[in-house]
Scaffold this motif. Structure first.
Motif, PDB file in Angstrom:
ATOM      1  N   MET A   1       0.816  -1.214   0.000  1.00 52.96           N
ATOM      2  CA  MET A   1       0.000   0.000   0.000  1.00 52.96           C
ATOM      3  C   MET A   1       0.851   1.266   0.000  1.00 52.96           C
ATOM      4  O   MET A   1       0.564   2.220  -0.733  1.00 52.96           O
ATOM      5  N   ALA A   2       1.900   1.284   0.822  1.00 52.94           N
ATOM      6  CA  ALA A   2       2.751   2.477   0.907  1.00 52.94           C
ATOM      7  C   ALA A   2       3.480   2.726  -0.409  1.00 52.94           C
ATOM      8  O   ALA A   2       3.573   3.867  -0.873  1.00 52.94           O
TER       9      ALA A   2
ATOM     10  N   ALA B   1       2.562   1.800  -3.430  1.00 51.27           N
ATOM     11  CA  ALA B   1       1.605   2.250  -4.444  1.00 51.27           C
ATOM     12  C   ALA B   1       1.215   3.706  -4.220  1.00 51.27           C
ATOM     13  O   ALA B   1       1.093   4.474  -5.173  1.00 51.27           O
ATOM     14  N   ALA B   2       1.029   4.106  -2.964  1.00 45.89           N
ATOM     15  CA  ALA B   2       0.685   5.501  -2.670  1.00 45.89           C
ATOM     16  C   ALA B   2       1.821   6.428  -3.075  1.00 45.89           C
ATOM     17  O   ALA B   2       1.602   7.473  -3.694  1.00 45.89           O
ATOM     18  N   GLU B   3       3.028   6.026  -2.748  1.00 47.73           N
ATOM     19  CA  GLU B   3       4.201   6.847  -3.069  1.00 47.73           C
ATOM     20  C   GLU B   3       4.411   6.974  -4.578  1.00 47.73           C
ATOM     21  O   GLU B   3       4.790   8.032  -5.068  1.00 47.73           O
ATOM     22  N   ASP B   4       4.144   5.919  -5.312  1.00 48.16           N
ATOM     23  CA  ASP B   4       4.413   5.897  -6.756  1.00 48.16           C
ATOM     24  C   ASP B   4       3.208   6.249  -7.624  1.00 48.16           C
ATOM     25  O   ASP B   4       3.296   6.208  -8.849  1.00 48.16           O
ATOM     26  N   TYR B   5       2.087   6.595  -7.017  1.00 48.26           N
ATOM     27  CA  TYR B   5       0.847   6.790  -7.764  1.00 48.26           C
ATOM     28  C   TYR B   5       1.016   7.732  -8.960  1.00 48.26           C
ATOM     29  O   TYR B   5       0.695   7.367 -10.093  1.00 48.26           O
ATOM     30  N   GLU B   6       1.478   8.938  -8.735  1.00 45.67           N
ATOM     31  CA  GLU B   6       1.578   9.934  -9.818  1.00 45.67           C
ATOM     32  C   GLU B   6       2.545   9.469 -10.903  1.00 45.67           C
ATOM     33  O   GLU B   6       2.244   9.573 -12.095  1.00 45.67           O
TER      34      GLU B   6
ATOM     35  N   ARG C   1      -6.258   9.564  -0.226  1.00 40.74           N
ATOM     36  CA  ARG C   1      -5.005   9.623   0.541  1.00 40.74           C
ATOM     37  C   ARG C   1      -5.279   9.400   2.028  1.00 40.74           C
ATOM     38  O   ARG C   1      -4.553   8.683   2.698  1.00 40.74           O
ATOM     39  N   ARG C   2      -6.349  10.037   2.526  1.00 39.95           N
ATOM     40  CA  ARG C   2      -6.708   9.871   3.939  1.00 39.95           C
ATOM     41  C   ARG C   2      -7.072   8.403   4.221  1.00 39.95           C
ATOM     42  O   ARG C   2      -6.659   7.833   5.230  1.00 39.95           O
ATOM     43  N   ALA C   3      -7.839   7.795   3.330  1.00 38.11           N
ATOM     44  CA  ALA C   3      -8.223   6.389   3.507  1.00 38.11           C
ATOM     45  C   ALA C   3      -6.986   5.486   3.474  1.00 38.11           C
ATOM     46  O   ALA C   3      -6.873   4.546   4.270  1.00 38.11           O
ATOM     47  N   ALA C   4      -6.067   5.777   2.565  1.00 36.61           N
ATOM     48  CA  ALA C   4      -4.827   4.992   2.488  1.00 36.61           C
ATOM     49  C   ALA C   4      -4.023   5.145   3.772  1.00 36.61           C
ATOM     50  O   ALA C   4      -3.503   4.171   4.324  1.00 36.61           O
ATOM     51  N   TYR C   5      -3.941   6.366   4.264  1.00 37.53           N
ATOM     52  CA  TYR C   5      -3.202   6.638   5.495  1.00 37.53           C
ATOM     53  C   TYR C   5      -3.813   5.879   6.672  1.00 37.53           C
ATOM     54  O   TYR C   5      -3.106   5.246   7.463  1.00 37.53           O
ATOM     55  N   GLU C   6      -5.134   5.905   6.766  1.00 38.19           N
ATOM     56  CA  GLU C   6      -5.809   5.197   7.852  1.00 38.19           C
ATOM     57  C   GLU C   6      -5.598   3.688   7.750  1.00 38.19           C
ATOM     58  O   GLU C   6      -5.378   3.015   8.757  1.00 38.19           O
ATOM     59  N   ALA C   7      -5.639   3.160   6.534  1.00 38.56           N
ATOM     60  CA  ALA C   7      -5.393   1.723   6.346  1.00 38.56           C
ATOM     61  C   ALA C   7      -3.958   1.369   6.733  1.00 38.56           C
ATOM     62  O   ALA C   7      -3.711   0.343   7.374  1.00 38.56           O
ATOM     63  N   LEU C   8      -3.017   2.218   6.359  1.00 37.89           N
ATOM     64  CA  LEU C   8      -1.610   1.976   6.696  1.00 37.89           C
ATOM     65  C   LEU C   8      -1.394   2.059   8.207  1.00 37.89           C
ATOM     66  O   LEU C   8      -0.657   1.243   8.774  1.00 37.89           O
TER      67      LEU C   8
ATOM     68  N   ARG D   1       6.571   4.693  10.074  1.00 35.93           N
ATOM     69  CA  ARG D   1       5.719   5.883  10.243  1.00 35.93           C
ATOM     70  C   ARG D   1       6.228   7.035   9.396  1.00 35.93           C
ATOM     71  O   ARG D   1       5.432   7.768   8.813  1.00 35.93           O
ATOM     72  N   GLU D   2       7.525   7.178   9.327  1.00 36.57           N
ATOM     73  CA  GLU D   2       8.110   8.221   8.484  1.00 36.57           C
ATOM     74  C   GLU D   2       7.790   7.952   7.019  1.00 36.57           C
ATOM     75  O   GLU D   2       7.554   8.874   6.254  1.00 36.57           O
ATOM     76  N   ARG D   3       7.780   6.706   6.658  1.00 36.76           N
ATOM     77  CA  ARG D   3       7.517   6.312   5.264  1.00 36.76           C
ATOM     78  C   ARG D   3       6.140   6.780   4.777  1.00 36.76           C
ATOM     79  O   ARG D   3       5.968   7.054   3.597  1.00 36.76           O
ATOM     80  N   ILE D   4       5.164   6.866   5.675  1.00 36.82           N
ATOM     81  CA  ILE D   4       3.812   7.260   5.261  1.00 36.82           C
ATOM     82  C   ILE D   4       3.444   8.680   5.685  1.00 36.82           C
ATOM     83  O   ILE D   4       2.314   9.115   5.477  1.00 36.82           O
ATOM     84  N   ALA D   5       4.366   9.412   6.255  1.00 35.37           N
ATOM     85  CA  ALA D   5       4.076  10.762   6.737  1.00 35.37           C
ATOM     86  C   ALA D   5       3.551  11.665   5.630  1.00 35.37           C
ATOM     87  O   ALA D   5       2.751  12.555   5.884  1.00 35.37           O
TER      88      ALA D   5
END
Length: 135
Positions: free
Chosen positions: A45-46, A48-53, A77-84, A119-123
């Motif tokens: 998940m992290a 994919a979120a980081e590489d999305y754009e 993004r908020r939903a991804a953050y909450e899931a992470l 945690r830093e990875r998803i900040a």
């Protein structure tokens, strides 16, 4: 491509679970397997979120392009953050079960990875100032 986030990230979770449990038995095996499962989901998940754009521009696969309407705006993004954060909490539950007294250095390393590194990875996804994490 699969429109189910869980089905996609569970594959990554099962792979790391198998790696983490290798050579272990009993409770340690179950604990390591659970940590690996949640870490695998987190990584998928992290990443994919980081590489999305970048993936969207390049036409590469990204799991967030195939769930919902394929957008990755503020709500997604908020939903991804909450899931992470949920994956971090699940990992923490099992990390606390590890026999840290037998391997204090390894225990400290694992805790630093969980409490600081991941945690830093998803900040960058976190709402609020400078991507603060609520954990």
């Amino acid at each position: 491509c699969c429109p189910s986030l869980d089905r996609v990230v569970d594959c990554s979770g099962r792979l790391l679970a198998a790696f983490f449990r290798a050579g272990l038995t009993g409770d340690e095996r179950e604990t390591a397997e659970a940590i690996g499962f949640h870490l695998g989901r987190f990584v998928a998940m992290a990443d994919a979120a980081e590489d999305y754009e970048k993936d969207k521009r390049a036409g590469n696969y990204n799991l967030y392009l195939y769930i919902g309407d394929g957008r990755f705006g503020e709500e997604e993004r908020r939903a991804a953050y909450e899931a992470l954060c949920g994956e971090l909490l699940a990992m923490e539950k099992y990390v606390l079960l590890l026999p840290h007294e037998r391997y204090p250095s390894a225990g400290n390393l694992i805790k630093n990875i969980l409490y600081l590194g991941l945690r830093e990875r998803i900040a960058f996804l976190a709402p609020g100032e400078k991507g603060e994490t609520p954990l």
